[in-house]
Design a protein around this motif. Structure first.
Motif, short mmCIF file in Angstrom:
data_model
loop_
_atom_site.label_atom_id
_atom_site.label_comp_id
_atom_site.label_asym_id
_atom_site.label_seq_id
_atom_site.Cartn_x
_atom_site.Cartn_y
_atom_site.Cartn_z
N ARG A 57 0.83 -1.21 0.00
CA ARG A 57 0.00 0.00 0.00
C ARG A 57 0.87 1.26 0.00
O ARG A 57 1.96 1.26 0.56
CB ARG A 57 -0.91 0.01 1.24
N ALA A 58 0.35 2.31 -0.60
CA ALA A 58 1.12 3.55 -0.72
C ALA A 58 1.51 4.10 0.65
O ALA A 58 2.57 4.71 0.81
CB ALA A 58 0.31 4.59 -1.49
N SER A 59 0.66 3.88 1.65
CA SER A 59 0.96 4.39 2.99
C SER A 59 2.08 3.63 3.67
O SER A 59 2.63 4.08 4.68
CB SER A 59 -0.30 4.32 3.87
N GLY A 60 2.44 2.47 3.12
CA GLY A 60 3.47 1.64 3.76
C GLY A 60 4.82 2.29 3.81
O GLY A 60 5.61 2.03 4.73
N ASN A 61 5.13 3.15 2.83
CA ASN A 61 6.46 3.77 2.82
C ASN A 61 6.60 4.89 3.84
O ASN A 61 7.69 5.44 4.02
CB ASN A 61 6.81 4.28 1.41
N THR A 62 5.52 5.24 4.52
CA THR A 62 5.61 6.26 5.56
C THR A 62 5.91 5.63 6.93
O THR A 62 6.17 6.36 7.89
CB THR A 62 4.30 7.05 5.66
N LEU A 63 5.86 4.31 7.01
CA LEU A 63 6.13 3.64 8.27
C LEU A 63 7.63 3.52 8.50
O LEU A 63 8.43 3.59 7.57
CB LEU A 63 5.51 2.24 8.27
N CYS A 64 7.97 3.33 9.74
CA CYS A 64 9.36 3.08 10.12
C CYS A 64 9.36 1.79 10.94
O CYS A 64 8.86 1.76 12.07
CB CYS A 64 9.91 4.25 10.93
N TRP A 65 9.88 0.71 10.35
CA TRP A 65 9.81 -0.61 10.97
C TRP A 65 10.97 -0.85 11.92
O TRP A 65 12.11 -0.54 11.61
CB TRP A 65 9.83 -1.70 9.89
N GLY A 66 10.66 -1.42 13.07
CA GLY A 66 11.69 -1.84 14.01
C GLY A 66 11.98 -3.31 13.84
O GLY A 66 11.06 -4.13 13.75
N LEU A 67 13.26 -3.67 13.79
CA LEU A 67 13.68 -5.07 13.67
C LEU A 67 14.22 -5.53 15.02
O LEU A 67 15.29 -5.11 15.44
CB LEU A 67 14.75 -5.22 12.58
N VAL A 68 13.48 -6.41 15.69
CA VAL A 68 13.94 -6.95 16.96
C VAL A 68 14.24 -8.44 16.88
O VAL A 68 14.72 -9.04 17.83
CB VAL A 68 12.90 -6.69 18.09
N TYR A 69 13.94 -9.04 15.73
CA TYR A 69 14.29 -10.43 15.49
C TYR A 69 15.66 -10.52 14.82
O TYR A 69 16.10 -9.57 14.15
CB TYR A 69 13.28 -11.10 14.54
N GLN A 70 16.32 -11.66 14.94
CA GLN A 70 17.52 -11.90 14.15
C GLN A 70 17.11 -12.02 12.68
O GLN A 70 16.16 -12.75 12.36
CB GLN A 70 18.22 -13.18 14.62
N PRO A 71 17.77 -11.32 11.77
CA PRO A 71 17.28 -11.23 10.40
C PRO A 71 17.32 -12.54 9.62
O PRO A 71 16.59 -12.70 8.64
CB PRO A 71 18.18 -10.18 9.75
N PHE A 72 18.18 -13.50 10.03
CA PHE A 72 18.26 -14.75 9.29
C PHE A 72 17.14 -15.72 9.67
O PHE A 72 16.97 -16.75 9.04
CB PHE A 72 19.62 -15.44 9.52
N ARG A 73 16.36 -15.36 10.70
CA ARG A 73 15.22 -16.19 11.08
C ARG A 73 13.99 -15.77 10.29
O ARG A 73 13.91 -14.66 9.78
CB ARG A 73 14.95 -16.09 12.58
N PHE A 74 13.03 -16.67 10.20
CA PHE A 74 11.87 -16.42 9.36
C PHE A 74 11.16 -15.11 9.73
O PHE A 74 10.85 -14.29 8.86
CB PHE A 74 10.89 -17.60 9.45
N ALA A 75 10.91 -14.91 11.03
CA ALA A 75 10.19 -13.71 11.45
C ALA A 75 10.98 -12.45 11.15
O ALA A 75 10.41 -11.43 10.72
CB ALA A 75 9.87 -13.80 12.94
N GLY A 76 12.30 -12.50 11.37
CA GLY A 76 13.13 -11.34 11.08
C GLY A 76 13.18 -11.02 9.60
O GLY A 76 13.12 -9.85 9.19
N ILE A 106 10.42 -3.79 0.54
CA ILE A 106 9.53 -3.82 -0.62
C ILE A 106 8.51 -2.69 -0.56
O ILE A 106 8.09 -2.16 -1.60
CB ILE A 106 8.85 -5.20 -0.72
N SER A 107 8.11 -2.29 0.65
CA SER A 107 7.14 -1.19 0.77
C SER A 107 7.80 0.18 0.67
O SER A 107 7.11 1.20 0.56
CB SER A 107 6.38 -1.30 2.09
N GLY A 108 9.13 0.23 0.72
CA GLY A 108 9.82 1.51 0.65
C GLY A 108 9.90 2.23 1.98
O GLY A 108 10.12 3.44 2.03
N ALA A 109 9.74 1.49 3.07
CA ALA A 109 9.81 2.08 4.41
C ALA A 109 11.26 2.17 4.87
O ALA A 109 12.19 1.80 4.15
CB ALA A 109 8.98 1.24 5.38
N CYS A 110 11.45 2.64 6.08
CA CYS A 110 12.77 2.68 6.70
C CYS A 110 12.83 1.63 7.79
O CYS A 110 11.86 1.45 8.55
CB CYS A 110 13.05 4.07 7.29
N LEU A 111 13.94 0.91 7.88
CA LEU A 111 14.12 -0.16 8.85
C LEU A 111 15.10 0.28 9.93
O LEU A 111 16.20 0.74 9.62
CB LEU A 111 14.65 -1.41 8.14
#
Length: 426
Positions: A140-159, A168-173
């Protein structure tokens, strides 16, 4: 969603911030733009051009290096193995070399492999396509306005799901996957995170820290463990305008489904009507089985029936309106021949005011086989002895005799695994 990860990112404004992370625990946040990620990824691909159509492992120095590796090798190498740093590479896997060659951007249908377990024994490798991994990613176009927090290890499925959703949404991580709970929370606040995905255990730790109100969240996601009703209610009250959902997903099955109604479990209607391309069934042993439009890989052949349903090995309870999760079939405590689901007891204990977190486990008994034990983390200003008394009284009202904890102990904290899940005592 088709195309390589790098191609999907090319539509985002190059100057937009894609990532913020700390190079050391005490360093300030460093910002990396989408254009910089793309340039670094293409340079990495050129340096390893001899690995085109080959299998590679993904090890990384930091989150920026991890993301650049995904961008570089997806659509270029035949297989990407996302390795926990303490695991060895599968036999026959090639390590990334450094030979400068021309950039040949021939499309490859890459297979992404994630390890189901890295704590004991040899991990099981489950393969996914990028399309499977991103089938629930919101564009969604509004997705790129979000700022996602990563608290999982990135190599795991959830991360990985959080990383892909953000890219893919164009947000900031904002990378908060390392450090103790205070350091990670401070990073989330400094990065002005507005969207956060975490296990229920991590959410409880954030709430226990007393700083949760510092986050102005617009989207909350729970996954990896059972989302109990008291926790869902508390998060709804704390962030009344945010979208709240809990996800059922696993490395084996891939992302399965999300529940957005603020209630524990999922609607029983799903058993008859399905959920998009997903079908459900519950067997006589109360195991939940799933089937989707994509075929499960050969790694899961022993758990797939003739009709194509996968045994999730999760136990559920059917009520008139909901399907409620009880826990893993492998985690049952046997008390004198009676089966006790530790997660079910935990959900009852967590209903008691003053309980911040709870862990239930079995202890060997020469008479009954096992006894039910419970550890509690108390809310601030709670008298431990009084809390234990309230928990005992509540359990006697809500549980059968064999389910009631034999011993209840208040502890300072409960450890979490690298996955963000509670460490289970077996």
């Amino acid at each position: 969603m088709s195309g390589s990860l790098l191609a999907l990112m090319e539509r985002h404004p190059g100057d937009s911030p894609a990532l913020k992370y700390r190079q050391t625990a005490t360093a300030p946040l460093v910002t990396v733009s989408y254009r910089q990620l793309q340039q670094l990824a293409l340079a990495k691909r050129r340096q390893a051009a001899n690995l085109q159509q080959q299998a590679v492992n993904i090890r990384y120095r930091d989150i920026a290096d991890f993301i650049c590796s995904l961008l570089a090798y997806d659509g270029f190498c035949s297989a990407l193995y996302l390795l926990p740093d303490h695991n060895v590479a599968p036999a026959g896997m090639l390590f990334i070399a450094s030979e400068t060659m021309t950039d040949q951007r021939l499309p490859v249908d890459s297979r992404w492999y994630l390890a189901t377990s890295g704590t004991t024994g040899t991990p099981k490798w489950i393969g996914h396509s990028l399309q499977q991994l991103t089938k629930t990613v919101s564009t969604r176009a509004s997705g790129n306005t979000l700022c996602w927090g990563l608290v999982y290890q990135p190599f795991r499925f959830a991360g990985l799901q959080v990383v892909l959703q953000s890219l893919i949404s164009g947000a900031c991580l904002i990378d908060a996957s390392d450090g103790d709970i205070e350091q990670r929370f401070d990073t989330l606040v400094e990065g002005n995170v507005t969207a956060l995905s975490a296990t229920p255990s991590l959410w409880r730790q954030f709430l226990f820290s007393g700083k949760a109100t510092a986050l102005q969240l617009q989207q909350l996601t729970l996954g990896g463990e059972i989302a109990d009703q008291p926790l869902l209610n508390r998060l709804s009250q704390l962030y009344p305008t945010a979208q709240l959902r809990h996800i059922y997903a696993s490395t084996e099955a891939g992302v399965a489904f999300a529940v957005n109604d603020g209630k524990a479990g999922f609607p029983r209607d799903y058993l008859e009507q399905g959920y998009y391309d997903l079908q459900f069934k519950v067997d006589a042993k109360h195991h939940l089985w799933l089937k989707n439009s994509a075929l499960f890989g050969p790694e899961l052949a022993t758990r797939v029936d003739a009709a194509g349903f996968l045994d999730t090995e999760d136990l559920v309870e059917l009520t008139p309106e909901r399907v409620l999760f009880l826990g893993r079939a492998s985690g049952v405590i046997n008390v004198g021949g009676n089966k006790v689901h530790p997660e079910q007891v935990e959900q009852v204990v967590l209903q008691v005011p003053g309980v911040a977190a709870c862990r239930v486990y079995g202890k060997s008994s020469s008479i009954l086989g096992q006894l039910v034990m419970a550890e509690l983390v108390a809310e601030p200003d709670t008298v431990p002895e009084e809390l234990i008394g309230r928990v005992k009284a509540h359990c006697q009202q809500q549980l059968q005799r064999h389910q009631i904890p034999f011993k209840i102990q208040v502890v300072a904290a409960l450890p979490l695994a690298g996955s963000g899940k509670q460490v289970r005592i077996v």
